[in-house]
Design a protein around this motif. Structure first.
Motif, short mmCIF file in Angstrom:
data_model
loop_
_atom_site.label_atom_id
_atom_site.label_comp_id
_atom_site.label_asym_id
_atom_site.label_seq_id
_atom_site.Cartn_x
_atom_site.Cartn_y
_atom_site.Cartn_z
N GLU A 89 -30.85 38.18 -19.49
CA GLU A 89 -31.43 38.78 -18.29
C GLU A 89 -32.74 38.05 -17.93
O GLU A 89 -33.00 37.74 -16.77
N LEU A 90 -33.53 37.74 -18.96
CA LEU A 90 -34.80 37.03 -18.72
C LEU A 90 -34.56 35.61 -18.22
O LEU A 90 -35.28 35.12 -17.34
N ILE A 91 -33.57 34.95 -18.77
CA ILE A 91 -33.26 33.59 -18.33
C ILE A 91 -32.86 33.59 -16.86
O ILE A 91 -33.32 32.77 -16.07
N ALA A 92 -32.02 34.58 -16.48
CA ALA A 92 -31.60 34.68 -15.09
C ALA A 92 -32.79 35.04 -14.19
O ALA A 92 -32.97 34.47 -13.12
N GLY A 120 -35.25 32.00 -14.16
CA GLY A 120 -34.65 30.68 -13.96
C GLY A 120 -35.01 29.71 -15.07
O GLY A 120 -35.32 28.54 -14.84
N VAL A 121 -34.95 30.20 -16.30
CA VAL A 121 -35.32 29.36 -17.45
C VAL A 121 -34.42 28.14 -17.52
O VAL A 121 -33.19 28.24 -17.40
N SER A 122 -35.04 26.97 -17.69
CA SER A 122 -34.24 25.74 -17.74
C SER A 122 -34.17 25.13 -19.14
O SER A 122 -33.29 24.34 -19.44
N ILE A 123 -35.12 25.51 -20.01
CA ILE A 123 -35.11 25.00 -21.38
C ILE A 123 -35.30 26.18 -22.33
O ILE A 123 -36.26 26.95 -22.18
N PHE A 125 -24.47 37.31 -17.17
CA PHE A 125 -25.71 36.86 -16.54
C PHE A 125 -25.57 35.43 -16.05
O PHE A 125 -24.80 34.64 -16.60
N ASP A 126 -26.35 35.11 -15.02
CA ASP A 126 -26.33 33.75 -14.47
C ASP A 126 -27.24 32.86 -15.31
O ASP A 126 -28.46 32.95 -15.22
N LEU A 127 -26.63 32.00 -16.10
CA LEU A 127 -27.42 31.12 -16.98
C LEU A 127 -27.38 29.68 -16.48
O LEU A 127 -27.66 28.74 -17.22
N SER A 128 -27.05 29.50 -15.20
CA SER A 128 -26.83 28.15 -14.69
C SER A 128 -28.11 27.34 -14.57
O SER A 128 -28.08 26.12 -14.38
N SER A 129 -29.29 28.00 -14.69
CA SER A 129 -30.54 27.25 -14.61
C SER A 129 -30.79 26.44 -15.88
O SER A 129 -31.59 25.49 -15.87
N TYR A 168 -23.32 27.99 -28.95
CA TYR A 168 -24.57 27.92 -28.18
C TYR A 168 -24.37 27.03 -26.94
O TYR A 168 -24.65 27.42 -25.81
N ARG A 169 -23.83 25.85 -27.19
CA ARG A 169 -23.59 24.91 -26.11
C ARG A 169 -22.58 25.46 -25.09
O ARG A 169 -22.77 25.33 -23.87
N THR A 170 -21.54 26.10 -25.59
CA THR A 170 -20.46 26.56 -24.73
C THR A 170 -20.84 27.80 -23.92
O THR A 170 -20.73 27.83 -22.70
N TYR A 171 -21.31 28.84 -24.62
CA TYR A 171 -21.49 30.14 -23.95
C TYR A 171 -22.88 30.34 -23.36
O TYR A 171 -23.05 31.11 -22.44
N ILE A 172 -23.88 29.64 -23.89
CA ILE A 172 -25.21 29.75 -23.30
C ILE A 172 -25.43 28.55 -22.38
O ILE A 172 -25.90 28.69 -21.26
N GLY A 173 -25.03 27.39 -22.84
CA GLY A 173 -25.25 26.17 -22.06
C GLY A 173 -24.13 25.84 -21.09
O GLY A 173 -24.15 24.77 -20.45
N GLY A 174 -23.15 26.75 -20.97
CA GLY A 174 -22.07 26.54 -20.00
C GLY A 174 -21.30 25.23 -20.23
O GLY A 174 -20.71 24.68 -19.30
N GLY A 175 -21.34 24.73 -21.47
CA GLY A 175 -20.63 23.49 -21.78
C GLY A 175 -21.29 22.25 -21.21
O GLY A 175 -20.77 21.14 -21.35
#
Ligand code: PRX
Length: 652
Positions: A343-346, A349-352, A374-378, A397-404
């Protein structure tokens, strides 16, 4: 170690850097060659990214090795570099922190505001008699005033020692006494798991045995009732708010102590790791910029506590020195719901994002459908720190948080190294799940065997650092000899990190965990001896042995074997519970044993040394190893058949 090794050998997934990121990356392959050609000149160039009031005469003085001096003769102020120069460059309105309290209250703090607040706090500390060189203890929750307090100390050249808010009164007392701090900064409490959790009572208790502490500055955060010692205790808002928001930073020698951070070693007494100013700031600023590929419009979040070195280097000094906008969060990831981080990342707009494998494994356990909401695309770069990241957690981590899409940088370093040392660069290296890869430009590491010879590719051994680096610890506070003995004596002329490591067929480095009596629980270092001492300090305990057992979530977990004294032995279950609480009171809740096994004997060698390897086998339910050197091999059978496991971790 062999089991870990063979698992890692089967790992052959590779993730190349995204083309777009690689094309615009802050650091490229050429940087490695540049640093190889002249390591010292490379670090001088990075030091020039900072503001120096006077440049150094000599970049490195290693003539009194292992006592290093970097940027000798240079004059610098850490707080000036983190604040004033950004404001002077016209970036005062840029947000330094988006702070989020656990209950949902927020504060947005710009660089100009942070500078004014730090100036007020520096003026208040000056009024309280704090001078350059004086130590100030900070025992705080994750609130902006913690950063303000640290930078106010740095501004005055007064080294801070931040004690993690989860540590007990005794741990706080030991640290205050060891570095002889005369001022303590704390708060009434902070929010954790949906409720106010108090800090001031621990300070009051600690200070009953610290008569030299003159003043306690107390930030009001939770509005809890607090005990008050007139003349000693002062509210932060009363002492700080009335001060002028102007303060001229004085420039100090590059080697001015910046902070002392206590960490566990192999003996019971925590080690006061001393970091100084110029070299430390150079390395944390450069590594933050290089390893996260930090750009001016990034929104950066280190989800760690400021009470650990990760918070010092990558919540405070690194990002602020680079003028980056950070997110800072007070509470736990599951309050009020398990999607709080996402939620906080969305929201911001956290990028790192930078966090520990133990958190990632917890999120894995909770399931990928939680972040999926949640929208983690940032996000564009993910980091991991604190313990080896197992390939499954890395890929999750890479797949589900980092969207691959996002590279994952697995960064190896320590409280002692001050900044990152071994890690891939996101725009350069192919990611290998589980590998910390190669030393950064300007850093020299090797994996050696018992005799200190470099092992060939494909073999394992001990990790050593072969050249001094700018952010290295300078000594242990008040104990030069222990500094030499602990780090520089095992392998002549090289720094012994205490970690096992392996070089794969490409020569890339994989970390395999500690080789000494230090455990790593949820990315936090704990010493077996420290917990054993806490246990035997209880009147019911005759003898205790502590081991770190592999744990699917926390990496390692504390398992204690105790022999109870005659009269206590009957009440196993109750005794175990009491002992767990006793350890929490002596050190802190993080040190609570997951299990306490009440036994009648401990396996020992003929010379009386406890055979921890066997205890670890029992704790991990493995088949017993070779027991021929035991005084009485029936002891192990006794332990196995009679072990009771009361008091397993359920109340925290
Ligand atoms: O064992 C290594 C492990 O954590 C230790 C350092 O702990 P500490 O001083 O508390 O600092 C933690 C944050 C920098 C190391 O000796 N460690 C840290 N990072 C990694 C790691 N082990 C494997 N991979 C890592 N990326």
């Amino acid at each position: 170690m062999s089991e870990a090794l063979s698992n890692l050998l089967r790992e052959d997934r590779r993730f190349p850097p995204p083309a777009e990121l690689a094309a615009a990356a802050n650091v490229t392959k050429e940087t490695y060659a540049e640093a190889d050609a002249d390591r010292i000149a490379f670090w001088e160039k990075q030091a020039r990214r900072l503001h120096w009031d006077r440049e150094w005469d000599e970049a490195l003085d290693w003539s009194k090795a292992p006592f290093a001096k970097w940027f000798v003769g240079g004059r610098i102020n850490a707080a000036y570099n983190c604040l004033d120069r950004h404001v002077e460059a016209g970036n005062g309105d840029k947000v330094a922190y988006h702070w989020e309290g656990e209950p949902g209250d927020t504060r947005t703090i710009t660089y100009a505001e942070l500078l004014r607040e730090v100036s007020r706090a520096a003026n208040a500390l000056t009024e309280l008699g704090v001078r350059a060189g004086d130590r100030v203890a900070i025992y705080m929750p994750m609130i902006p005033e913690t950063v303000v307090a640290m930078l106010a100390c740095a501004r005055l050249g007064a080294p801070h020692t931040v004690v993690f808010g989860g540590f007990s009164a005794s741990a706080l007392r030991d640290r205050i006494q060891d570095c002889d701090a005369r001022i303590v900064i704390t708060s009434d409490g902070g929010y954790r798991r949906g409720a106010p959790s108090a800090l001031k009572p621990q300070v009051d208790q600690a200070l009953t045995e610290c008569p030299d502490v003159r003043n306690v500055l107390v930030v009001k955060r939770t509005d809890q009732d607090v005990e008050w010692t007139e003349g000693r205790d002062l509210w932060w808002h009363e002492a700080v708010d009335k001060q002028s928001d102007q303060h001229t930073a004085e420039f100090f020698d590059a080697e001015q102590p910046l902070y002392v951070m206590y960490t566990s070693g192999t003996t019971g007494k925590p080690k006061g790791i001393l970091h100084t100013t110029g070299g430390y700031l150079t390395q944390v600023a450069w590594t933050h910029w290089a390893v996260f590929d930090a750009k001016p419009d990034d929104i950066y979040w280190t989800a760690a506590d400021i009470g650990w070195v990760t918070g010092h280097s990558y919540i405070v000094y690194g990002p602020l020195a680079n003028g980056v906008t950070s997110v800072m969060y007070e509470g736990t990831p599951d309050t009020p719901h398990r999607g709080r981080w996402w939620e906080l990342i969305a929201k911001y707009g956290v990028s790192i994002l930078y966090c520990a494998p133990t958190a990632i494994r917890t999120f894995m356990k909770w399931g990928e459908d939680i972040p999926a909401d949640f929208d983690l695309s940032s996000l564009r770069v993910l980091g991991s720190v604190g313990e080896p990241i197992n390939p499954e957690a890395y890929v999750w981590y890479r797949t589900y948080i980092g969207g691959g899409r996002t590279p994952v940088v697995d960064t190896w370093w320590q409280t002692e190294t001050g900044g990152m040392m071994i890690t891939p660069l996101p725009g350069v290296a192919d990611g290998k799940p589980g590998a910390a890869m190669t030393p950064l430009p300007g850093i020299s590491a090797e994996v050696v065997d018992d005799a200190g010879n470099a092992v060939p590719n494909g073999a394992g051994g001990y990790l050593v650092l072969t050249e001094p680096w700018p952010a290295m610890l300078r000594t242990l506070w008040g104990d030069d000899q222990r500094y030499v003995d602990t780090y520089w004596s095992r392998f002549e002329g090289r720094y012994f990190a205490g970690d096992g490591a392996k070089k794969d067929d490409d020569g890339d480095i994989w970390l395999l965990g500690r080789v000494d009596d230090v455990m790593n629980v949820s990315g936090h270092r704990l010493s077996t001896t420290e917990i054993e001492s806490a246990l035997v300090s209880h009147p019911n305990v005759a003898e205790a042995a502590v081991v770190g057992a592999t744990d699917p979530t926390t990496g390692q977990a504390v398992v204690a074997f105790v022999i109870l004294r005659g009269s206590a032995a009957a009440s196993g279950e109750q005794a175990a519970k009491e002992l767990r609480n006793h350890v929490a009171a002596e050190i802190g809740p993080i040190a609570k044993p997951r299990q306490i096994l009440v036994v009648e004997e401990l396996p020992k060698t003929r010379s009386g040394k406890i055979m921890r390897r066997l205890l670890r086998d029992v704790a991990e339910n493995r088949e017993l190893g070779d027991v021929t050197t035991l005084t009485d091999s029936s002891v192990m059978e006794l332990i196995r058949t009679n072990l009771s496991t009361p008091g397993a971790a359920d109340d925290d």
